[in-house]
Write a protein that holds these residues in place. Structure first.
Motif, short mmCIF file in Angstrom:
data_model
loop_
_atom_site.label_atom_id
_atom_site.label_comp_id
_atom_site.label_asym_id
_atom_site.label_seq_id
_atom_site.Cartn_x
_atom_site.Cartn_y
_atom_site.Cartn_z
N ASP A 9 1.00 -1.22 0.01
CA ASP A 9 -0.05 0.06 -0.07
C ASP A 9 0.92 1.09 -0.14
OD1 ASP A 9 -2.03 1.74 0.22
OD2 ASP A 9 -1.67 2.05 2.51
N ASN A 49 -2.32 -5.27 -1.88
CA ASN A 49 -2.93 -4.81 -3.20
C ASN A 49 -1.62 -5.04 -4.30
OD1 ASN A 49 -1.16 -2.79 -2.49
ND2 ASN A 49 -2.40 -1.08 -3.05
N GLU A 70 -11.60 -4.31 -3.04
CA GLU A 70 -10.81 -3.50 -3.88
C GLU A 70 -10.37 -2.15 -3.50
OE1 GLU A 70 -9.34 -4.13 -6.97
OE2 GLU A 70 -10.02 -6.16 -6.73
N PRO A 71 -9.12 -1.80 -3.50
CA PRO A 71 -7.94 -2.56 -4.18
C PRO A 71 -7.24 -3.48 -3.39
CG PRO A 71 -7.01 -0.75 -3.59
CD PRO A 71 -8.40 -0.43 -3.09
N PHE A 72 -7.90 -3.84 -1.98
CA PHE A 72 -7.02 -4.93 -1.10
C PHE A 72 -7.68 -6.06 -1.19
CE2 PHE A 72 -6.46 -0.55 0.22
CZ PHE A 72 -5.04 -0.56 0.30
#
Length: 85
Positions: A9, A49, A70-72
């Motif tokens: 991240d 991510n 999203e995005p994780f």
């Protein structure tokens, strides 16, 4: 308390939160042995991510996806499973 690995991240605040409060921060270049060591030291989840980290076979064997935010993606961590036949 569940410990967490936060991967790739770009926000330093998220890195610092997880690193100092909940566990560790890593990039997709973390070695498999270091990742395994964090699991052995108590890491229970990976918040990521980094699709390149998640896709590495030696890391993938330790991941069970529990959420896609999203995005994780969030994975439960376990000791490496033996590679299948």
């Amino acid at each position: 308390e569940d410990r967490v690995i936060a991967a790739s991240d770009p926000s330093p605040s998220v890195f610092l939160y997880y690193m100092h409060r909940k566990g560790w921060s890593v990039t997709d270049e973390v070695s498999a042995s270091r990742f395994r060591q964090m699991v052995e030291e108590g890491a229970r989840y990976l918040v990521s991510n980094s699709r390149s980290l998640e896709g590495r076979p030696e890391i993938r064997s330790m991941l069970t996806e529990v959420a896609d935010l999203e995005p994780f993606r969030v994975y439960r961590l376990s000791h490496p499973r033996p590679q299948g036949n």
